[in-house]
Scaffold this motif. Structure first.
Motif, PDB file in Angstrom:
ATOM      1  N   PHE A  69       0.682  -0.860   0.117  1.00 33.89           N
ATOM      2  CA  PHE A  69      -0.017   0.026   0.086  1.00 33.89           C
ATOM      3  C   PHE A  69       1.295   1.216  -0.043  1.00 33.89           C
ATOM      4  O   PHE A  69       2.283   1.773   1.543  1.00 33.89           O
ATOM      5  CB  PHE A  69      -0.809  -0.268   1.541  1.00 33.89           C
ATOM      6  N   ILE A  70       0.404   1.664  -0.524  1.00 34.38           N
ATOM      7  CA  ILE A  70       0.986   3.124  -1.014  1.00 34.38           C
ATOM      8  C   ILE A  70       0.810   4.458  -1.549  1.00 34.38           C
ATOM      9  O   ILE A  70      -0.051   4.327  -3.098  1.00 34.38           O
ATOM     10  CB  ILE A  70       2.541   2.850  -2.169  1.00 34.38           C
ATOM     11  N   ASP A  71       0.609   5.737  -0.951  1.00 38.60           N
ATOM     12  CA  ASP A  71       0.123   6.622  -1.758  1.00 38.60           C
ATOM     13  C   ASP A  71       1.097   7.504  -2.613  1.00 38.60           C
ATOM     14  O   ASP A  71       1.935   8.958  -1.615  1.00 38.60           O
ATOM     15  CB  ASP A  71      -0.171   7.598  -0.766  1.00 38.60           C
ATOM     16  N   TYR A  72       1.044   7.062  -3.730  1.00 40.16           N
ATOM     17  CA  TYR A  72       2.580   7.813  -4.709  1.00 40.16           C
ATOM     18  C   TYR A  72       2.173   8.773  -4.975  1.00 40.16           C
ATOM     19  O   TYR A  72       3.248   9.845  -5.090  1.00 40.16           O
ATOM     20  CB  TYR A  72       2.778   6.657  -6.192  1.00 40.16           C
ATOM     21  N   ARG A 435       1.804 -15.489   0.201  1.00 38.98           N
ATOM     22  CA  ARG A 435       3.472 -14.640   0.115  1.00 38.98           C
ATOM     23  C   ARG A 435       3.056 -13.596   1.517  1.00 38.98           C
ATOM     24  O   ARG A 435       2.925 -13.393   1.937  1.00 38.98           O
ATOM     25  CB  ARG A 435       4.529 -14.766  -0.847  1.00 38.98           C
ATOM     26  N   GLY A 436       3.154 -12.949   0.413  1.00 39.40           N
ATOM     27  CA  GLY A 436       3.964 -10.611   0.835  1.00 39.40           C
ATOM     28  C   GLY A 436       2.557 -10.222   1.438  1.00 39.40           C
ATOM     29  O   GLY A 436       1.056 -11.274   1.027  1.00 39.40           O
ATOM     30  N   LEU A 437       2.428  -9.930   1.858  1.00 38.63           N
ATOM     31  CA  LEU A 437       0.999  -9.448   2.854  1.00 38.63           C
ATOM     32  C   LEU A 437       1.646  -7.698   3.428  1.00 38.63           C
ATOM     33  O   LEU A 437       2.706  -7.776   3.607  1.00 38.63           O
ATOM     34  CB  LEU A 437       0.793  -9.957   4.029  1.00 38.63           C
ATOM     35  N   ALA A 438       0.463  -6.424   2.897  1.00 35.66           N
ATOM     36  CA  ALA A 438       0.449  -5.287   3.160  1.00 35.66           C
ATOM     37  C   ALA A 438      -0.898  -5.018   3.973  1.00 35.66           C
ATOM     38  O   ALA A 438      -1.953  -5.900   3.937  1.00 35.66           O
ATOM     39  CB  ALA A 438       0.649  -4.614   1.934  1.00 35.66           C
ATOM     40  N   ILE A 439      -0.496  -4.356   4.795  1.00 32.83           N
ATOM     41  CA  ILE A 439      -2.043  -3.402   6.217  1.00 32.83           C
ATOM     42  C   ILE A 439      -1.822  -1.860   5.503  1.00 32.83           C
ATOM     43  O   ILE A 439      -0.693  -1.695   5.540  1.00 32.83           O
ATOM     44  CB  ILE A 439      -1.910  -3.612   7.569  1.00 32.83           C
ATOM     45  N   GLY A 440      -3.176  -2.229   4.970  1.00 31.49           N
ATOM     46  CA  GLY A 440      -3.578   0.023   4.865  1.00 31.49           C
ATOM     47  C   GLY A 440      -4.960  -0.339   4.571  1.00 31.49           C
ATOM     48  O   GLY A 440      -5.677  -1.241   4.902  1.00 31.49           O
ATOM     49  N   ASP A 441      -5.401   1.730   5.140  1.00 34.72           N
ATOM     50  CA  ASP A 441      -6.505   1.665   4.849  1.00 34.72           C
ATOM     51  C   ASP A 441      -7.066   2.405   3.535  1.00 34.72           C
ATOM     52  O   ASP A 441      -6.755   3.145   2.993  1.00 34.72           O
ATOM     53  CB  ASP A 441      -7.122   2.572   5.964  1.00 34.72           C
ATOM     54  N   TYR A 442      -7.457   0.957   2.327  1.00 37.59           N
ATOM     55  CA  TYR A 442      -7.562   1.862   1.462  1.00 37.59           C
ATOM     56  C   TYR A 442      -9.825   2.486   1.058  1.00 37.59           C
ATOM     57  O   TYR A 442      -8.705   3.351  -0.026  1.00 37.59           O
ATOM     58  CB  TYR A 442      -7.370   1.103   0.531  1.00 37.59           C
ATOM     59  N   ASN A 443     -10.086   3.073   1.236  1.00 40.17           N
ATOM     60  CA  ASN A 443     -10.960   2.878   1.622  1.00 40.17           C
ATOM     61  C   ASN A 443     -11.082   4.881   2.708  1.00 40.17           C
ATOM     62  O   ASN A 443     -11.694   5.260   2.971  1.00 40.17           O
ATOM     63  CB  ASN A 443     -12.534   2.456   1.897  1.00 40.17           C
ATOM     64  N   ASN A 444     -10.294   4.458   3.412  1.00 40.24           N
ATOM     65  CA  ASN A 444     -10.726   5.956   4.579  1.00 40.24           C
ATOM     66  C   ASN A 444     -11.494   5.715   5.688  1.00 40.24           C
ATOM     67  O   ASN A 444     -11.466   6.557   6.260  1.00 40.24           O
ATOM     68  CB  ASN A 444      -9.932   6.985   4.082  1.00 40.24           C
ATOM     69  N   ASP A 445     -11.909   5.028   6.149  1.00 39.39           N
ATOM     70  CA  ASP A 445     -12.411   4.632   7.003  1.00 39.39           C
ATOM     71  C   ASP A 445     -12.522   4.082   8.391  1.00 39.39           C
ATOM     72  O   ASP A 445     -13.405   4.192   9.458  1.00 39.39           O
ATOM     73  CB  ASP A 445     -13.734   3.272   6.449  1.00 39.39           C
ATOM     74  N   GLY A 446     -11.384   4.076   8.336  1.00 41.02           N
ATOM     75  CA  GLY A 446     -10.183   3.848   9.969  1.00 41.02           C
ATOM     76  C   GLY A 446     -10.308   2.417  10.030  1.00 41.02           C
ATOM     77  O   GLY A 446      -9.539   2.099  11.577  1.00 41.02           O
ATOM     78  N   ARG A 447     -10.569   1.440   9.383  1.00 37.75           N
ATOM     79  CA  ARG A 447     -10.300  -0.085   9.519  1.00 37.75           C
ATOM     80  C   ARG A 447      -9.247  -0.601   8.459  1.00 37.75           C
ATOM     81  O   ARG A 447      -9.570  -0.511   6.923  1.00 37.75           O
ATOM     82  CB  ARG A 447     -11.656  -0.580   9.017  1.00 37.75           C
TER      83      ARG A 447
END
Length: 567
Positions: A69-72, A435-447
């Motif tokens: 997850f990256i805010d490029y 394999r890889g796993l990333a955590i991120g709030d993609y819809n900005n709902d705080g979850r």
């Protein structure tokens, strides 16, 4: 009444169709599911990992992919980056595999901008990704590891990237895996640690064929020679200097797959926990001007309780019990159990694998990506694990181990991790070569949502659907004298009569990069009294930020908070 049977059949048919539609909708997102898999047709993330599968079973085929997850474009919404394979000594496809960069459209969908952004890759066999602001300009840059040439993509701040690998001086050779951006020397610039795996070439496969009785197969990394990982110091002018040979790191050859930068002794300097495959793990303690010490053996995190090396892959670090000390986690291969290490203070750890649900439920699994995260915003950290055996023929040798395996979700309550995978959603009832796993709030709902890379398959985007009365504060750190991302900062917050803290670590998981923002769970408290930040060196100042609005994101800027005098 000649048409009555026909009418009855029609009504019955319509009723059956309605029930099927209802059942399908319930199957897609049952109301009690904690996480919902968002299909590619809905998200727009139409991408597949090419694992270069071949009858000869070359080992790099089974190791990827990493995800991020990256805010490029710095618009406040998490975008998605996916690492693909590519050209190498054993794989020369007519059409090069392509990485994936997907722009967040802010409505639950994504648009493929890979080519226009200049990050398609494909010239080397990609493995993982580390995202970090290496030039402190406010925009994240990307470092892509590989079997072959690594790539540093500098963010041009206009939606595009430039390959500056050679200019930056980090054309890292060999087979690299996970990486982490962190400021090891406290100069306000993030440096780069790169995990190096094994000595391997196409010709090495002959050893595997011999070990497998003349039959091609994915052999155990124990057969191959270890390699030393890399530490690059940021010079502040767009270039880096390899300081590995100036430290203990170059003399510590390993088979590194996972790394997390953390502070295990609370001295304000970032240390490194490194997972090695079929070798003792490393715990590099940062002594500042005195260099680095590997204390893993004495800290009881190098080997299992019987003194044997395990097959370490994914790692993470967090203060899971709120005692002020960073704990550790490492995933291993089947029959080794995954390991939760609780810090007893000052560099010593207890192995909590035995007797708990984590050890019991991971015994026959092989783990890769993982993360401590507070998925329900109750203020207590939980744990998610992505699993899958590296050998697609493993079931021919064992009836209890499978190539594709389920993911696991553990909720922490009363300092115990309970397996709640059965409540987590239908996706947790399926099996994957994850394999890889990333955590991120993609819809900005705080979850916090989840992104999982699947070997030879499509990625999984899991939307967090947890419900309840819990509130949260979203925090984006912005260093001024400290590194821009605030890596190494300690956040403390008070809400509802409870005071909690969290260290902003770097790296963690396997081959992947997380949302750089921190979501601080408030539980049922409707407001936060204050948030304090102890900024990392060079300032190490403590600042308090009162009156932050709950259930939304805030940017905390160094030198803009209320100064707090603390030792």
């Amino acid at each position: 009444m000649p048409h009555l049977p026909l009418r009855r059949n029609l009504i019955a048919g319509l009723g059956a169709m309605a029930l099927m539609t209802l059942a399908a909708s319930l199957k897609e997102a049952p109301p009690d599911d904690l996480f919902e898999e968002i299909p590619q047709a809905k998200s727009g993330v139409r991408w597949m990992h090419d694992n270069a599968f071949s009858p000869l079973r070359y080992l790099p085929e089974v190791m990827g992919p990493g995800v991020a997850f990256i805010d490029y474009d710095n618009d406040g919404w998490m975008d998605i980056f996916l690492v693909n394979s590519g050209l190498c000594d054993f794989y020369r496809p007519l059409k090069k595999p392509r990485n994936g960069l997907y722009h967040n459209n802010r409505n639950g969908t994504f648009t493929d901008v890979t080519v226009s952004a200049g990050v398609a890759g494909g010239d080397s066999f990609g493995m993982g990704v580390a995202a970090g602001d290496c030039d402190n300009d406010g925009y994240p840059d990307l470092f892509v590891t590989a079997y072959g040439r690594c790539t540093l993509y500098r963010n041009n701040r206009d939606g595009t990237f430039t390959d500056v690998t050679t200019k930056a001086g980090i054309t890292t050779p060999g087979w690299t895996t996970s990486a982490a951006w962190f400021d090891y020397d406290g100069d306000g610039l993030v440096d780069l640690f790169v995990c190096s795996f094994i000595q391997y070439t196409r010709e090495s496969q002959a050893l595997c064929i011999e070990a497998c009785g003349g039959k091609p197969g994915y052999c155990i990394p124990r057969m191959f020679r270890p390699t030393a990982s890399f530490l690059y110091k940021n010079n502040g002018d767009g270039t880096f200097r390899d300081v590995s040979k100036e430290t203990l790191l170059t003399g510590k050859a390993g088979k590194a797959l996972g790394v997390v930068a953390t502070d295990i002794n609370n001295d304000g300097r970032m240390d490194l926990f490194v997972a090695n495959d079929t070798m003792a793990n490393f715990l590099f303690v940062n002594r500042g001007a005195q260099g680095w010490d590997d204390i893993a053996l004495g800290a009881m995190v190098a080997l299992n309780s019987d003194g044997w090396a395990r097959s370490g892959m994914g790692v993470d670090s967090a203060d899971i019990d709120g005692d002020g000390w960073q704990d550790l986690f490492v995933s291993n291969i089947d029959r080794e159990m995954f390991t939760l290490y609780r810090s007893t203070g000052y560099g010593m750890f207890d192995d909590l694998s035995f007797g708990g649900e984590i050890g019991r439920d991971t015994y026959y699994l092989s783990g890769w990506g993982l993360k401590f995260f507070d998925f329900d915003n109750d203020g207590v950290l939980d744990l998610i694990l992505a699993n899958g055996h590296p050998d697609d023929a493993v079931s021919e040798r064992s009836s209890k181990v499978r190539y594709r395996e389920p993911m696991l979700l553990f909720r922490q309550k009363d300092r115990q991790f309970r397996n709640v995978s059965s409540q987590a959603g239908v996706v947790f009832g399926r099996e994957y070569a994850a394999r890889g796993l990333a955590i991120g709030d993609y819809n900005n709902d705080g979850r916090a949502d989840v992104l999982v890379g699947v070997n030879g398959g499509a990625p999984l985007l899991l939307k967090n659907n947890t419900r309840g009365e819990n509130h949260w504060i979203g925090v984006r750190l912005q260093g001024v004298t400290a590194n821009r991302d605030g890596v190494g900062a300690k956040l403390t917050w008070q809400a509802g009569g409870m005071t909690r803290s969290r260290l902003k670590t770097a790296g963690g998981s396997y081959l992947s990069a997380h949302d750089p923002r921190e979501i601080l769970g408030l539980g049922v408290a409707e407001r936060v009294d204050w948030v304090e930040v102890r900024w990392p060196a060079p300032s190490q100042r403590v600042e308090r930020y009162p009156n932050l609005k709950p259930d939304c994101y805030s940017t905390l800027v160094e030198e803009k908070g209320e100064r707090v005098d603390r030792p």
